[in-house]
Write an enzyme that holds these catalytic residues in place. Structure first.
Site, PDB file in Angstrom:
ATOM      1  N   GLU A   1      49.869  43.985  33.219  1.00  0.00           N
ATOM      2  CA  GLU A   1      50.377  44.929  32.238  1.00  0.00           C
ATOM      3  C   GLU A   1      51.131  46.015  33.017  1.00  0.00           C
ATOM      4  O   GLU A   1      50.566  46.590  33.949  1.00  0.00           O
ATOM      5  CB  GLU A   1      49.188  45.541  31.481  1.00  0.00           C
TER       6      GLU A   1
ATOM      7  N   ARG B   1      36.181  38.950  39.741  1.00  0.00           N
ATOM      8  CA  ARG B   1      37.099  39.957  40.267  1.00  0.00           C
ATOM      9  C   ARG B   1      36.812  40.224  41.735  1.00  0.00           C
ATOM     10  O   ARG B   1      35.693  40.027  42.200  1.00  0.00           O
ATOM     11  CB  ARG B   1      36.886  41.298  39.541  1.00  0.00           C
TER      12      ARG B   1
ATOM     13  N   LYS C   1      43.192  50.871  37.347  1.00  0.00           N
ATOM     14  CA  LYS C   1      44.478  51.568  37.246  1.00  0.00           C
ATOM     15  C   LYS C   1      44.265  52.976  36.725  1.00  0.00           C
ATOM     16  O   LYS C   1      44.967  53.896  37.128  1.00  0.00           O
ATOM     17  CB  LYS C   1      45.397  50.813  36.289  1.00  0.00           C
TER      18      LYS C   1
HETATM   19  P1  ATP Z   1      42.445  47.230  35.917  1.00  0.00           P
HETATM   20  O1  ATP Z   1      41.453  46.926  34.847  1.00  0.00           O
HETATM   21  O2  ATP Z   1      41.899  47.205  37.295  1.00  0.00           O
HETATM   22  O3  ATP Z   1      43.236  48.442  35.670  1.00  0.00           O
HETATM   23  P2  ATP Z   1      43.805  45.152  34.689  1.00  0.00           P
HETATM   24  O4  ATP Z   1      42.901  44.001  34.634  1.00  0.00           O
HETATM   25  O5  ATP Z   1      43.964  45.971  33.475  1.00  0.00           O
HETATM   26  O6  ATP Z   1      43.447  46.042  35.932  1.00  0.00           O
HETATM   27  P3  ATP Z   1      46.183  43.699  34.490  1.00  0.00           P
HETATM   28  O7  ATP Z   1      47.538  44.207  34.712  1.00  0.00           O
HETATM   29  O8  ATP Z   1      45.794  43.404  33.111  1.00  0.00           O
HETATM   30  O9  ATP Z   1      45.228  44.736  35.149  1.00  0.00           O
HETATM   31  O10 ATP Z   1      45.858  42.480  35.439  1.00  0.00           O
HETATM   32  C1  ATP Z   1      46.712  41.406  35.724  1.00  0.00           C
HETATM   33  C2  ATP Z   1      45.897  40.279  36.265  1.00  0.00           C
HETATM   34  O11 ATP Z   1      45.214  40.680  37.441  1.00  0.00           O
HETATM   35  C3  ATP Z   1      44.852  39.824  35.284  1.00  0.00           C
HETATM   36  O12 ATP Z   1      44.877  38.413  35.232  1.00  0.00           O
HETATM   37  C4  ATP Z   1      43.561  40.323  35.865  1.00  0.00           C
HETATM   38  O13 ATP Z   1      42.507  39.465  35.534  1.00  0.00           O
HETATM   39  C5  ATP Z   1      43.853  40.335  37.355  1.00  0.00           C
HETATM   40  N1  ATP Z   1      43.023  41.337  38.043  1.00  0.00           N
HETATM   41  C6  ATP Z   1      42.936  42.654  37.791  1.00  0.00           C
HETATM   42  N2  ATP Z   1      42.017  43.233  38.580  1.00  0.00           N
HETATM   43  C7  ATP Z   1      41.522  42.267  39.385  1.00  0.00           C
HETATM   44  C8  ATP Z   1      40.535  42.231  40.430  1.00  0.00           C
HETATM   45  N3  ATP Z   1      39.869  43.320  40.812  1.00  0.00           N
HETATM   46  N4  ATP Z   1      40.286  41.052  41.038  1.00  0.00           N
HETATM   47  C9  ATP Z   1      40.960  39.941  40.674  1.00  0.00           C
HETATM   48  N5  ATP Z   1      41.886  39.907  39.707  1.00  0.00           N
HETATM   49  C10 ATP Z   1      42.172  41.048  39.057  1.00  0.00           C
HETATM   50 MG    MG Z   2      44.208  44.787  31.652  1.00  0.00          MG
END
Ligand code: ATP
Ligand code: MG
Length: 581
Positions: A42, A285, A295
Site C-alpha cells: 500500500e 512476518r 509504517k
Molecule cells: P505494516 O503493517 O508493517 O505497516 P503492511 O502490511 O501494512 O505493513 P503493506 O504495504 O500492506 O504493508 O505490505 C505489502 C506486503 O508486504 C504484504 O503482502 C505484507 O504481507 C508484506 N509485509 C509487510 N510487513 C511484513 C513483514 N514484517 N514481514 C514479511 N512481510 C511483510
Molecule cells: Mg497493510
C-alpha cells in the site's frame, strides 16, 4: 577423489520451504502453465525491512520457477496515499535486485471491481446497507456471540442495484451507505459477517482523480486484483489467514474466469485479460528485536522529528538501511537465513548485523581511517619525509588489487591505541613500548606531550629503520598492530557513528504506559571528525569499506563528496551488544 561435479560458485542451494514445495507440486501436477506472483504494497509509507522478506519471496519464487512477478500498488485508500511513496517503493524493489513483469495499481481495476460489485448485487450476494459505522459494529457481534442481520439485508436486487448506481453517481454523502457482501452473520469467522465491499468517500485519488466517490474495501479489491492479473500464488503474511475464506468467496462469487465480459474495461486501458483463480498462501512476518516495523510507527518517528527523515541511517526503512550501508545482498542473505515458514518468531538483531558483516567482509575493500585522532611524530625521520607504500585492497581477494598509501613523518593514530597507564593485557602503545604500524614498520613511543589541561596533544616516537616493509627486521615479534593515516596527506572526514536506534529488545512493549519513544537509544548517533587515507576520500557515494580495526563504513549517499568526505558506520566489526543481551 570424488567425481561429483562441483556446484558453480554462484549457485545457491535449492530452497525447499513449504511455499516452494507447493509451487513445485502445482507445476508437477500441471495445475498452471506458469507461475505468477505479485508484491502488493500500500503506497502509504516507505517500505521497511519486513517488506524485504515479502519482496524476496514474491520475486524470488517467480524467478526460481520461470514465472513472473508484478508490482501492484494497492491504492484503495486514497486519503493516506502519496506519489512520493510510490516512487520510493519502486526504487527499493529495484535496489534489492528485483524487477517486475508489470507495474499495476489496484486502481487500474476500479471499473472491473465495480462491474463485479453489480454482478454480486444481481446475484443476490451483496446488498446496500444504510447502517452507520457504529450500528454496523453493534450488529456485528463478538468472537463469542453471533451477529444480527442488518435490517437492509433483504432489499431486492433491483433496489440494491439502483442504490449502488446512485452511490457510484455520488448522490450520497460519505459514510451514508455501504455495499456489503451477504454471507453469514453467525459465522465463527467475523470477516464473513457481511463484510463491507465498498464505502462512500468523496476523496480525490492520485490515479483516478475525482472519477470515483466510492472505493472498494481491501479484501474485495485485493482478491479480485489477484484474479484479474492471473496471479497463481498470492503470498501474504499470517494475519491474512482469517481473511482467506472471504478472499475465496470474492474470487468464487465473482468468477472472473467464467465471466470474461467483466474484464472488458481492461481492453479499453490496453491491459491484458488473463484472469485466473488465485490461491492465497500465508507465511510468518519478519520480526526483529530492537526495531519497530510498522509504517505507522516509522511515520511517527519522522513526523515527531525523533529521527532525521525517512532515510535516516538509523531507520528500519529500506531507504534508511541503504543509507546506513546495508547492501542488497546482505538483506537477501537475511531473508534466506531466516527462512519461510508459518512459525512466528522474533529474529535477534545480531542476525541482521551478521549478514551485513558476512557480505562486507567478503566484498568491501579495506581502508585506514582514524576516528579519534592523536598525532604521532616519528622524530628519526627527516622533516618533511614522505613516501608511498603499497597495500592490498582486500586480504582474501587478490582481484581487488593494490592501492598506494602515503606515509610520512607525522601520522594520525587512534587516541585509544595509546595508554599512559596500560590495563592488564594491553597490546597497544605505551611510553617506552613498541607496536607495529600496519604495513609501515615498528615504532617505539618516547615522549608524551600534553596541554595545560593534561590532554595528550602529541606523541613522539622512533621508527625502527630495520623494520621497514620487506626488511628482515619487519618480522621481529612485537605484540600489537595499530592503524594510522598520514597527517600531511590524510583527508579530514565527517564520521557518523551510528548505533541501534532503540536500547531495548522490545521497543514495542507498551506496558507501564511506555511507548517506543521512551526506549530511544541516546547514543544512536555520534558525529566526529577523523582522518581517512586519500583512497577512501575518493569513494563514490554508497561505496562501502572496512576501516581496518574500526568497522564497516559507507560513503553517505546524500552528503559525501571527495572534497568533504562523509562516512556512516554501517556496523561494528564485532557484536558489541551480545554481552548485554
Ligand atoms: P505494516 O503493517 O508493517 O505497516 P503492511 O502490511 O501494512 O505493513 P503493506 O504495504 O500492506 O504493508 O505490505 C505489502 C506486503 O508486504 C504484504 O503482502 C505484507 O504481507 C508484506 N509485509 C509487510 N510487513 C511484513 C513483514 N514484517 N514481514 C514479511 N512481510 C511483510
Ligand atoms: Mg497493510
Amino acid at each position: 577423489m570424488s567425481d561429483t561435479p562441483a556446484l558453480p560458485a554462484d549457485s545457491a542451494p535449492e530452497k525447499r520451504d513449504f511455499i516452494r514445495q507447493i509451487v513445485r507440486e502445482d507445476l508437477a501436477q500441471g495445475r498452471h502453465q506458469g507461475i505468477r506472483t505479485r508484491f502488493p504494497p500500500e503506497p502509504n509509507g516507505y517500505l521497511h525491512i519486513g517488506h524485504a522478506k515479502a519482496i524476496c519471496l514474491d520475486f524470488g519464487v517467480a524467478a526460481e520457477f520461470g514465472g513472473v512477478c508484478n508490482l501492484r500498488l494497492d491504492d484503495t485508500n486514497p486519503a493516506k496515499e502519496d506519489p512520493e511513496f510510490v516512487a520510493a517503493i519502486q526504487d527499493d524493489v529495484r535496489w534489492l535486485g528485483f524487477d517486475w513483469a508489470n507495474l499495476r495499481h489496484a486502481s487500474d481495476y476500479f471499473d472491473v471491481l465495480y462491474l463485479a460489485a453489480e454482478k454480486l448485487v444481481q446475484q443476490g450476494d451483496a446488498f446496500v446497507c444504510d447502517l452507520s459505522a457504529e450500528e454496523v459494529r453493534e450488529y456485528r457481534g463478538t468472537l463469542t456471540e453471533p451477529g444480527r442481520n442488518s435490517p437492509y439485508r433483504d432489499r431486492s436486487p433491483e433496489e440494491n442495484l439502483d442504490l449502488l448506481r446512485r452511490m457510484r453517481a455520488g448522490e450520497f454523502p460519505d459514510g451514508a451507505r455501504t455495499l456489503r457482501a451477504k454471507i453469514d452473520m453467525a459465522s465463527g469467522n467475523i470477516n464473513l459477517r457481511d463484510p463491507a465491499l465498498y464505502r462512500i468517500k468523496h476523496v480525490e485519488h492520485q490515479n483516478t482523480g475525482n472519477a470515483w466517490p466510492i472505493y472498494p474495501m481491501y479484501d474485495f479489491a485485493h482478491s479480485l486484483s489477484d484474479a484479474v492479473e492471473g496471479i497463481t500464488h498470492s503470498l501474504c503474511t499470517l494475519e491474512f489467514e482469517d481473511h482467506r475464506p472471504l478472499y475465496d468467496w470474492c474470487v468464487d462469487k465473482v468468477d472472473l474466469v467464467g465471466h470474461p465480459a467483466l474484464l472488458q474495461p481492461l481492453l479499453e486501458k490496453g491491459l491484458p485479460r488473463e484472469a485466473a483463480k488465485p490461491r492465497q498462501i500465508e507465511f510468518s512476518r519478519l520480526n526483529i528485536n530492537f526495531t519497530v516495523m510498522s509504517k505507522r510507527k516509522l511515520t511517527q518517528l519522522v513526523m515527531e522529528n525523533l529521527v532525521e527523515g525517512w532515510d535516516d541511517p538509523r531507520m528500519y526503512t529500506l531507504q534508511g538501511l541503504r543509507r546506513r550501508g546495508y547492501t542488497p545482498a546482505s538483506l537477501r542473505l537475511l531473508v534466506d537465513r531466516v527462512g519461510i515458514s508459518k512459525q512466528n518468531s522474533v529474529i535477534d538483531f545480531s542476525v541482521l548485523e551478521g549478514c551485513l558483516r558476512d557480505d562486507l567482509d567478503a566484498t568491501a575493500p579495506r581502508r585506514m581511517a582514524v576516528v579519534d585522532p592523536v598525532k604521532l611524530v616519528l622524530t628519526n625521520l627527516p622533516e618533511g619525509h614522505e613516501e608511498t607504500l603499497s597495500f592490498s585492497n582486500h586480504p582474501k581477494d587478490e582481484t581487488q588489487g593494490l592501492r598506494e598509501i602515503p606515509f610520512s613523518r607525522e601520522l594520525w593514530i587512534e587516541r585509544e591505541d595509546f595508554a599512559e597507564i596500560p590495563p592488564k593485557g594491553w597490546k597497544r602503545l605505551v611510553t617506552g613500548g613498541e607496536v607495529r604500524l600496519r604495513g609501515a614498520g615498528i615504532i617505539r613511543c618516547d615522549e608524551v606531550i600534553k596541554d595545560a589541561d593534561g590532554t595528550i596533544t602529541e606523541l613522539r616516537g622512533w621508527l625502527d629503520p630495520e623494520s621497514r616493509p620487506g626488511m628482515e627486521g619487519a618480522n621481529r615479534k612485537v605484540k600489537g598492530t595499530i592503524h594510522w593515516v598520514s597527517a600531511t596527506q590524510g583527508v579530514s572526514a565527517e564520521i557518523r557513528l551510528f548505533d541501534r536506534l532503540f536500547s531495548v529488545a522490545k521497543p514495542d512493549d507498551e506496558s507501564e504506559g511506555k511507548t517506543y519513544r521512551d526506549y530511544l537509544n541516546p547514543d544512536s548517533k555520534r558525529v566526529v571528525t577523523g582522518y581517512v587515507e586519500p583512497a577512501a576520500a575518493l569513494a563514490a557515494p554508497e561505496q562501502s569499506y572496512q576501516f581496518e580495526r574500526t568497522g564497516y563504513f559507507v560513503a553517505d549517499r546524500r552528503d559525501h563528496t571527495q572534497a568533504k568526505p562523509v562516512f556512516n558506520r554501517s556496523v561494528t566489526l564485532r557484536d558489541t551488544w551480545a554481552a548485554q543481551a
